[in-house]
Design a protein around this motif. Sequence first.
Motif, PDB file in Angstrom:
ATOM      1  N   THR A   1      -5.939  -6.544  -2.212  1.00 54.51           N
ATOM      2  CA  THR A   1      -4.799  -5.566  -2.753  1.00 54.51           C
ATOM      3  C   THR A   1      -5.887  -5.152  -4.097  1.00 54.51           C
ATOM      4  O   THR A   1      -6.401  -3.932  -4.421  1.00 54.51           O
ATOM      5  CB  THR A   1      -3.635  -5.915  -2.984  1.00 54.51           C
TER       6      THR A   1
ATOM      7  N   LYS B   1       0.840  -1.580   0.286  1.00 53.34           N
ATOM      8  CA  LYS B   1       0.186   0.069  -0.299  1.00 53.34           C
ATOM      9  C   LYS B   1       0.685   1.206  -0.073  1.00 53.34           C
ATOM     10  O   LYS B   1       0.647   1.947  -0.662  1.00 53.34           O
ATOM     11  CB  LYS B   1      -1.118  -0.059   0.810  1.00 53.34           C
TER      12      LYS B   1
ATOM     13  N   SER C   1       2.291   1.146  -3.305  1.00 52.70           N
ATOM     14  CA  SER C   1       1.735   1.893  -4.392  1.00 52.70           C
ATOM     15  C   SER C   1       1.278   3.782  -3.840  1.00 52.70           C
ATOM     16  O   SER C   1       1.871   4.562  -4.806  1.00 52.70           O
ATOM     17  CB  SER C   1       0.601   1.347  -4.179  1.00 52.70           C
ATOM     18  N   ARG C   2       1.329   4.061  -2.869  1.00 49.84           N
ATOM     19  CA  ARG C   2       0.276   4.822  -3.198  1.00 49.84           C
ATOM     20  C   ARG C   2       1.534   6.413  -2.521  1.00 49.84           C
ATOM     21  O   ARG C   2       0.852   7.679  -3.227  1.00 49.84           O
ATOM     22  CB  ARG C   2      -0.142   4.812  -1.611  1.00 49.84           C
TER      23      ARG C   2
ATOM     24  N   THR D   1       3.159  -0.005  -8.715  1.00 51.22           N
ATOM     25  CA  THR D   1       1.736  -0.771  -9.441  1.00 51.22           C
ATOM     26  C   THR D   1       2.258  -2.120  -9.770  1.00 51.22           C
ATOM     27  O   THR D   1       0.991  -2.686  -9.833  1.00 51.22           O
ATOM     28  CB  THR D   1       1.501   0.268 -10.606  1.00 51.22           C
TER      29      THR D   1
ATOM     30  N   LEU E   1      -6.304  -1.334  -3.836  1.00 45.04           N
ATOM     31  CA  LEU E   1      -4.363  -0.656  -4.102  1.00 45.04           C
ATOM     32  C   LEU E   1      -4.949  -0.619  -5.802  1.00 45.04           C
ATOM     33  O   LEU E   1      -5.594  -1.951  -6.458  1.00 45.04           O
ATOM     34  CB  LEU E   1      -3.941  -0.822  -3.962  1.00 45.04           C
ATOM     35  N   ASP E   2      -4.799  -0.137  -5.971  1.00 45.05           N
ATOM     36  CA  ASP E   2      -4.110   0.213  -8.080  1.00 45.05           C
ATOM     37  C   ASP E   2      -2.915  -0.427  -8.283  1.00 45.05           C
ATOM     38  O   ASP E   2      -1.577   0.293  -8.631  1.00 45.05           O
ATOM     39  CB  ASP E   2      -4.075   1.188  -8.189  1.00 45.05           C
ATOM     40  N   VAL E   3      -2.620  -2.134  -7.890  1.00 49.73           N
ATOM     41  CA  VAL E   3      -1.635  -2.534  -8.242  1.00 49.73           C
ATOM     42  C   VAL E   3      -1.685  -4.215  -8.552  1.00 49.73           C
ATOM     43  O   VAL E   3      -2.950  -4.388  -8.249  1.00 49.73           O
ATOM     44  CB  VAL E   3      -1.131  -2.957  -6.827  1.00 49.73           C
TER      45      VAL E   3
END
Length: 291
Positions: free
Chosen positions: A209, A174, A177-178, A183, A213-215
């Motif tokens: 995730t 997280k 990613s943030r 990614t 999340l965008d992962v």
Amino acid sequence: MTVPAQVAFQASAPSPAPVRVIAVASGKGGVGKTSVSVNLAMALCNAGQRTLLLDTDLGLANIDVMLGLSPRFTLADVFAGRCELRDTLLEGPRGLWVVPAASGKRHMTELLPQQHVGLVHAFSQLDVPLDVMVVDNAAGIADGVLTFCQAAQDVIVVVCDEPASVTDAYALIKVLSRERGITRVQVLANQVQHTGEGRQLFDKLERVTSKFLDVTLSYLGAIPRDEWLRRAVQRQEAVVDAFPSAPASVAFRDIARRASQWQSPPGPRGHVEFFMERLIAPTGASARSAA
């Protein structure tokens, strides 16, 4: 060591094939991350890849101990101005290059963010032909971990079958990613009892995730719990060298084969990407820094 605010490198000639930089990380300690780094690097080296293993666990380093090496200088000496980064290079088993960090130096865990970037920049001093670099990070989400993961092309997050391991792995992913724009992450399950256990750990992490999340997570594989691995650690050797036919050795060679087939990302990920760009620059490339 001078730490520039921003650094750009320009090659004087077309670059050869890029050096693959792989960062190995984990949410919590005790999951076997350093063992993974050592054996992955050794497996890549044995497969003919010119490999450097960099220890960036700046306060509790132990790669040199795991390989039975006795460094004269460590990264602590680089920061203290006692030597250049190239002076820390050790030649390990089968031609593996190792850059050791310091152990028991608490001040090394309290470096400023610009000092971490400065350490990345210090690799402009190295003139070693490489195909791949494996970076063994400290556990957790400290700034240094994030910086080296951001500077790498690929990030491997190691998990084991413990609730805290999965929870902390999610926390690490997280933050990567943030805060650092990463990614895609490779997930490696370690110390599994059977192959299905590794896939279950990955599925558990991927469900969370994908929801928040965008992962993109990819399952890299699993390393079995192996008595031969424990014996190799006692002998201060990589298991892939000490016991080549051990189940863990077979698994590490498979992981190395998969890693060598990864496709490079299409472009730089962040301002620290000059780490990779210096490594892919041909010998004699000019390095110009700007404030």
